[in-house]
Design an enzyme around this catalytic site. Sequence first.
Site, PDB file in Angstrom:
ATOM      1  N   ARG A 206      -7.297  12.144  62.318  1.00  0.00           N
ATOM      2  CA  ARG A 206      -6.322  11.737  61.275  1.00  0.00           C
ATOM      3  C   ARG A 206      -6.994  11.226  60.009  1.00  0.00           C
ATOM      4  O   ARG A 206      -6.403  10.482  59.233  1.00  0.00           O
ATOM      5  CB  ARG A 206      -5.336  10.695  61.805  1.00  0.00           C
TER       6      ARG A 206
ATOM      7  N   LYS B  46      -6.556  16.692  46.490  1.00  0.00           N
ATOM      8  CA  LYS B  46      -5.779  17.726  47.180  1.00  0.00           C
ATOM      9  C   LYS B  46      -6.724  18.587  48.006  1.00  0.00           C
ATOM     10  O   LYS B  46      -7.757  19.047  47.507  1.00  0.00           O
ATOM     11  CB  LYS B  46      -5.042  18.620  46.170  1.00  0.00           C
TER      12      LYS B  46
ATOM     13  N   GLU C 146     -10.068  26.251  32.723  1.00  0.00           N
ATOM     14  CA  GLU C 146      -9.482  24.939  33.057  1.00  0.00           C
ATOM     15  C   GLU C 146      -9.968  23.863  32.077  1.00  0.00           C
ATOM     16  O   GLU C 146      -9.252  22.905  31.796  1.00  0.00           O
ATOM     17  CB  GLU C 146      -9.832  24.529  34.496  1.00  0.00           C
TER      18      GLU C 146
ATOM     19  N   LYS D 287      -8.799  14.973  33.927  1.00  0.00           N
ATOM     20  CA  LYS D 287      -8.165  15.083  35.250  1.00  0.00           C
ATOM     21  C   LYS D 287      -8.157  13.731  35.953  1.00  0.00           C
ATOM     22  O   LYS D 287      -7.158  13.355  36.573  1.00  0.00           O
ATOM     23  CB  LYS D 287      -8.848  16.145  36.114  1.00  0.00           C
TER      24      LYS D 287
ATOM     25  N   GLU E 122       1.273  13.659  42.863  1.00  0.00           N
ATOM     26  CA  GLU E 122       1.906  14.745  42.115  1.00  0.00           C
ATOM     27  C   GLU E 122       3.414  14.578  41.964  1.00  0.00           C
ATOM     28  O   GLU E 122       4.158  15.531  42.101  1.00  0.00           O
ATOM     29  CB  GLU E 122       1.631  16.073  42.815  1.00  0.00           C
TER      30      GLU E 122
ATOM     31  N   ARG F  93       1.140  14.153  36.671  1.00  0.00           N
ATOM     32  CA  ARG F  93       0.153  15.142  37.100  1.00  0.00           C
ATOM     33  C   ARG F  93       0.609  16.574  36.815  1.00  0.00           C
ATOM     34  O   ARG F  93      -0.209  17.489  36.746  1.00  0.00           O
ATOM     35  CB  ARG F  93      -0.112  14.941  38.598  1.00  0.00           C
TER      36      ARG F  93
ATOM     37  N   ASN G  54      -0.636  21.455  35.254  1.00  0.00           N
ATOM     38  CA  ASN G  54      -0.125  22.783  35.563  1.00  0.00           C
ATOM     39  C   ASN G  54       0.072  23.640  34.303  1.00  0.00           C
ATOM     40  O   ASN G  54       0.600  24.746  34.385  1.00  0.00           O
ATOM     41  CB  ASN G  54       1.208  22.623  36.300  1.00  0.00           C
TER      42      ASN G  54
ATOM     43  N   HIS H 116      -0.206  27.419  34.250  1.00  0.00           N
ATOM     44  CA  HIS H 116      -0.319  27.869  35.633  1.00  0.00           C
ATOM     45  C   HIS H 116       0.915  28.584  36.174  1.00  0.00           C
ATOM     46  O   HIS H 116       0.828  29.246  37.200  1.00  0.00           O
ATOM     47  CB  HIS H 116      -0.668  26.693  36.553  1.00  0.00           C
TER      48      HIS H 116
ATOM     49  N   HIS I 129      -0.082  31.738  38.258  1.00  0.00           N
ATOM     50  CA  HIS I 129       0.161  31.939  39.691  1.00  0.00           C
ATOM     51  C   HIS I 129       0.858  33.269  39.943  1.00  0.00           C
ATOM     52  O   HIS I 129       0.576  33.953  40.923  1.00  0.00           O
ATOM     53  CB  HIS I 129       1.003  30.792  40.255  1.00  0.00           C
TER      54      HIS I 129
ATOM     55  N   HIS J  60      -9.002  32.998  39.330  1.00  0.00           N
ATOM     56  CA  HIS J  60      -7.979  32.026  38.939  1.00  0.00           C
ATOM     57  C   HIS J  60      -8.077  31.704  37.442  1.00  0.00           C
ATOM     58  O   HIS J  60      -7.081  31.697  36.724  1.00  0.00           O
ATOM     59  CB  HIS J  60      -8.147  30.770  39.796  1.00  0.00           C
TER      60      HIS J  60
END
Length: 360
Positions: A121, A143, A185, A227, A237, A241, A245, A248, A252, A264
């Site tokens: 965990r 993330k 980015e 960032k 998020e 945050r 995006n 994006h 995507h 990407h």
Amino acid sequence: VTMNEVTTIPVAGARPYQVVIGHDLRDALARLVTTADRVAVIYATPLQRYADRVADVIRDGGAAPYPIEVPDAEDAKTAEVATRCWDALAAAGFTRTDLVVAVGGGAATDLAGFVAATWLRGVPWVAMPTSLLGMVDAAVGGKTGINVAAGKNLVGSFHPPAGVLADLDTLDPLPHTELVAGLAEVVKCGFIADPEILTRIETDPVAATDPAGPVLRELVERAVRVKARVVSEDLREAGPREILNYGHTLAHAIEQVEGYRWRHGHAVAVGLVYAAHLARLAGRLDEATAVRHTSVLRTLGLPTGYRPEAWPDLLAAMRMDKKVRGSALRFVVLDGLAQPSILHSPPEQLLSRAYREVSE
Ligand SMILES: NC(=O)c1ccc[n+]([C@@H]2O[C@H](COP(=O)([O-])OP(=O)(O)OC[C@H]3O[C@@H](n4cnc5c(N)ncnc54)[C@H](O)[C@@H]3O)[C@@H](O)[C@H]2O)c1
């Protein structure tokens, strides 16, 4: 800063950590591994030699390194590879006070972070991103995740690392296209928060892609600061945050239509130009700033256009994006340079007019 100085950027949260940027970060690594008895080094195949040196530092510090090689790039982000890693941790007798070190691009750090998030965990982990995208994006923010048949990054966890070590020396063997893709980015960070990034690139685009030089280092530091600042305010998020995006939503969709064969960063470059024109046509962004998107990305050799006939598929993909709340489309747009905001449910006619700007 001189070559052997390191830059330290804090990331706040329940468990604050630092992003360390510099050349040869063996000392910083040694400091992070002191409390562990066992250290798993999860690394992507092309990073074998660097991972060996990481293992030496761990051994010199008195802990036992357990190297775990994983397949390259997206092939690492599978449940099967995660299972292999868990089995390796079990075989090594890994406890909660042991440590996972991730060495590689964003795919390797996403996988290793996910393994660390889920073993017992949650055990501590250190990210050592070796791609530009990993340094400025994937390894910062907590993330982690893997892909499943239904899509990319659908299984994962928020599990901030104990530290991020961005060793600029690792960028030397990184293929040029990967480096340039990562700069998309960085450019995004320039438009949403730090226009000095754009000025640096426009002043000397060649220096911006030289991994040994001071300009790229400064760009990495500036993008990480952007960032770090945003995720420090919004760990999970829920709000601010979302500005990360920027570009994006269309990106995507392009990645999906391309079956993830596009880098990407290339998709993000097209997505940034699209978002800029969407804002301009909605009467929110001035023309000069919109056009500046195309020029700065082109200067770096990044793509700024996509196939006209793909529009229906792209629109359908955008409506399916997991970040769409309910069914209404939301776009991060600019009201001006470094003034991100949200465009809610733009009419379809506006969406397709903006697409003409990236497809003609
Ligand atoms: N967790 C997040 O917040 C987040 C954010 C952005 C992207 N990501 C994820 O990051 C991944 C993309 O990251 P990426 O662009 O780094 O791709 P990647 O990890 O696939 O790396 C690209 C290629 O470069 C190679 N490489 C990396 N470093 C190298 C080096 N120093 N020398 C030589 N080769 C090297 C890799 O082995 C790979 O073949 C995606 O899976 C994406 O979902 C995650």
